[in-house]
Scaffold this motif. Structure first.
Motif, PDB file in Angstrom:
ATOM      1  N   ALA A   1       8.137  13.670   8.684  1.00 21.43           N
ATOM      2  CA  ALA A   1       7.352  12.695   9.447  1.00 21.43           C
ATOM      3  C   ALA A   1       7.933  12.403  10.823  1.00 21.43           C
ATOM      4  N   GLY A   2       9.102  12.982  11.138  1.00 22.82           N
ATOM      5  CA  GLY A   2       9.652  12.812  12.476  1.00 22.82           C
ATOM      6  C   GLY A   2      10.908  11.977  12.585  1.00 22.82           C
ATOM      7  N   ALA A   3      11.557  11.643  11.471  1.00 21.36           N
ATOM      8  CA  ALA A   3      12.794  10.865  11.540  1.00 21.36           C
ATOM      9  C   ALA A   3      13.827  11.579  12.400  1.00 21.36           C
ATOM     10  N   THR A   4      14.527  10.813  13.231  1.00 22.13           N
ATOM     11  CA  THR A   4      15.616  11.365  14.041  1.00 22.13           C
ATOM     12  C   THR A   4      16.978  11.086  13.421  1.00 22.13           C
ATOM     13  N   HIS A   5      17.040  10.097  12.525  1.00 24.36           N
ATOM     14  CA  HIS A   5      18.278   9.719  11.854  1.00 24.36           C
ATOM     15  C   HIS A   5      17.974   9.462  10.379  1.00 24.36           C
ATOM     16  N   VAL A   6      18.772  10.051   9.494  1.00 24.38           N
ATOM     17  CA  VAL A   6      18.640   9.787   8.071  1.00 24.38           C
ATOM     18  C   VAL A   6      19.915   9.110   7.584  1.00 24.38           C
ATOM     19  N   ARG A   7      19.754   8.139   6.693  1.00 22.09           N
ATOM     20  CA  ARG A   7      20.870   7.322   6.210  1.00 22.09           C
ATOM     21  C   ARG A   7      21.151   7.700   4.752  1.00 22.09           C
ATOM     22  N   VAL A   8      22.197   8.461   4.529  1.00 22.49           N
ATOM     23  CA  VAL A   8      22.453   9.046   3.219  1.00 22.49           C
ATOM     24  C   VAL A   8      23.764   8.495   2.664  1.00 22.49           C
ATOM     25  N   GLY A   9      23.699   7.931   1.456  1.00 17.91           N
ATOM     26  CA  GLY A   9      24.888   7.398   0.824  1.00 17.91           C
ATOM     27  C   GLY A   9      25.289   8.166  -0.413  1.00 17.91           C
ATOM     28  N   SER A  10      24.579   7.941  -1.521  1.00 22.37           N
ATOM     29  CA  SER A  10      24.999   8.484  -2.812  1.00 22.37           C
ATOM     30  C   SER A  10      25.012  10.003  -2.850  1.00 22.37           C
ATOM     31  N   ALA A  11      24.143  10.658  -2.110  1.00 28.91           N
ATOM     32  CA  ALA A  11      24.123  12.128  -2.124  1.00 28.91           C
ATOM     33  C   ALA A  11      25.396  12.710  -1.517  1.00 28.91           C
TER      34      ALA A  11
ATOM     35  N   ALA B   1       0.808  -1.223   0.000  1.00 26.70           N
ATOM     36  CA  ALA B   1       0.000   0.000   0.000  1.00 26.70           C
ATOM     37  C   ALA B   1       0.841   1.273   0.000  1.00 26.70           C
ATOM     38  N   TYR B   2       2.085   1.195   0.483  1.00 28.95           N
ATOM     39  CA  TYR B   2       2.914   2.395   0.592  1.00 28.95           C
ATOM     40  C   TYR B   2       3.926   2.544  -0.545  1.00 28.95           C
ATOM     41  N   ALA B   3       3.879   1.671  -1.532  1.00 30.37           N
ATOM     42  CA  ALA B   3       4.821   1.753  -2.643  1.00 30.37           C
ATOM     43  C   ALA B   3       4.681   3.090  -3.354  1.00 30.37           C
ATOM     44  N   GLY B   4       5.807   3.777  -3.543  1.00 27.91           N
ATOM     45  CA  GLY B   4       5.780   5.066  -4.207  1.00 27.91           C
ATOM     46  C   GLY B   4       5.228   6.195  -3.368  1.00 27.91           C
ATOM     47  N   ARG B   5       4.994   5.935  -2.079  1.00 25.54           N
ATOM     48  CA  ARG B   5       4.424   6.952  -1.187  1.00 25.54           C
ATOM     49  C   ARG B   5       5.280   7.057   0.077  1.00 25.54           C
ATOM     50  N   PRO B   6       6.520   7.539  -0.065  1.00 25.12           N
ATOM     51  CA  PRO B   6       7.395   7.591   1.110  1.00 25.12           C
ATOM     52  C   PRO B   6       6.850   8.462   2.230  1.00 25.12           C
ATOM     53  N   ASP B   7       6.141   9.552   1.884  1.00 24.98           N
ATOM     54  CA  ASP B   7       5.595  10.407   2.934  1.00 24.98           C
ATOM     55  C   ASP B   7       4.593   9.640   3.784  1.00 24.98           C
ATOM     56  N   ALA B   8       3.713   8.856   3.140  1.00 23.38           N
ATOM     57  CA  ALA B   8       2.743   8.058   3.890  1.00 23.38           C
ATOM     58  C   ALA B   8       3.430   6.935   4.668  1.00 23.38           C
ATOM     59  N   ALA B   9       4.459   6.335   4.078  1.00 23.99           N
ATOM     60  CA  ALA B   9       5.185   5.261   4.756  1.00 23.99           C
ATOM     61  C   ALA B   9       5.857   5.778   6.018  1.00 23.99           C
ATOM     62  N   PHE B  10       6.522   6.923   5.919  1.00 23.70           N
ATOM     63  CA  PHE B  10       7.218   7.464   7.079  1.00 23.70           C
ATOM     64  C   PHE B  10       6.235   7.961   8.142  1.00 23.70           C
ATOM     65  N   ALA B  11       5.081   8.453   7.714  1.00 21.72           N
ATOM     66  CA  ALA B  11       4.059   8.843   8.681  1.00 21.72           C
ATOM     67  C   ALA B  11       3.563   7.623   9.449  1.00 21.72           C
ATOM     68  N   ARG B  12       3.408   6.504   8.751  1.00 24.94           N
ATOM     69  CA  ARG B  12       2.979   5.266   9.423  1.00 24.94           C
ATOM     70  C   ARG B  12       4.047   4.803  10.407  1.00 24.94           C
TER      71      ARG B  12
END
Length: 258
Positions: A239-249, A196-207
């Motif tokens: 959505a409230g993440a406290t840690h982001v995991r960034v590689g290629s950027a 249900a959350y495919a292509g909807r990262p904002d909804a996924a992170f809110a969940r």
């Protein structure tokens, strides 16, 4: 020393300086993205920790990142991570293991990792606890990986990126809090490719944030929310993440695996 030999060191030094400048510029850009996302969400920049995912990139990049002020790095393959961490021993870094973890790799991973983001089953909790008790580095911080594509799926259903179904989180949390030498730090997810959350990262992170709030009611200290990568860190922070995991950027396109 031949004339050819004489030219090698300056070239290497020049390459190192160029890579340092490249990483410094990329880090600055990512920092600006994080700062803007925090401001848009009404959050302090200090609320979000950047974890740089260094998989497939060499140890020299990790050393440059440390010089540039990075304090958290992540890996997802033990064979690569163990050698890299040993090469970078003594640097002021916290190592995060973010890949799927087999029980036969647990002891090796706990030789360098301070955080394990991919706890998703009871057997792994038991293995982590046993290895953590035996190591010298003290307790291990564990995050439950939540597979949002498994929400409502039949128990034991396969597919997706790995992780526990949302309805399994509280049971795993109880097992981790009871396990010697483990600390339940919070939750981790990756934006789902299916369901249900495919292509909807904002909804996924809110969940994920909803699940995190429920978890913190039971375990107040489990306040880490590890979500968001190079492409979707803004949605995760909103959505409230406290840690982001960034590689290629930060590090650029990854070299192919060998």
């Amino acid at each position: 020393m031949t004339s050819g030999d004489a030219g090698r060191e300056p070239a290497a030094a020049s390459d190192g300086a160029a890579r340092r400048a490249e990483l410094g510029e990329a880090l600055e850009q990512v920092e600006e993205r994080i700062a803007r996302a925090c401001a848009a969400a009404g959050r302090a920049r200090e609320d979000v920790t950047l974890i740089v995912v260094t998989k497939t990139h060499p140890a020299r990049d990790v050393r440059i990142l440390a010089e540039l002020g990075v304090r958290h790095v992540a890996e997802n393959r033990d064979q690569e991570a163990a050698a890299k961490a040993e090469s970078c021993a003594g640097l002021p870094l916290s190592w995060h293991f973010v890949g799927q973890l087999q029980t036969n790799k647990v002891r090796s991973v706990l030789g360098y990792a301070d955080y394990v983001h991919s706890v998703d089953r009871a057997r792994l909790v038991r293995s982590l606890s046993t290895a953590a008790e035996a190591r010298e580095g003290g307790e291990v911080s564990c995050l439950i990986q939540v597979a949002l594509e498994k929400e409502g799926a039949l128990q034991g259903a396969e597919g997706g990126r790995g992780g526990a179904a949302p309805e399994e989180v509280m049971g795993l949390a109880e097992q981790i809090t009871r396990a010697p030498a483990l600390r339940l730090a919070g939750l981790m997810t990756v934006a789902p490719l299916g369901g249900a959350y495919a292509g909807r990262p904002d909804a996924a992170f809110a969940r994920l944030s909803e699940i995190s709030r429920a978890l913190r009611e039971a375990v107040p200290g489990a306040n880490m929310v590890s979500a968001g990568m190079s492409a979707d860190l803004e949605q995760a922070i909103a959505a409230g993440a406290t840690h982001v995991r960034v590689g290629s950027a930060v590090l650029g396109v990854r070299p192919p695996l060998r």
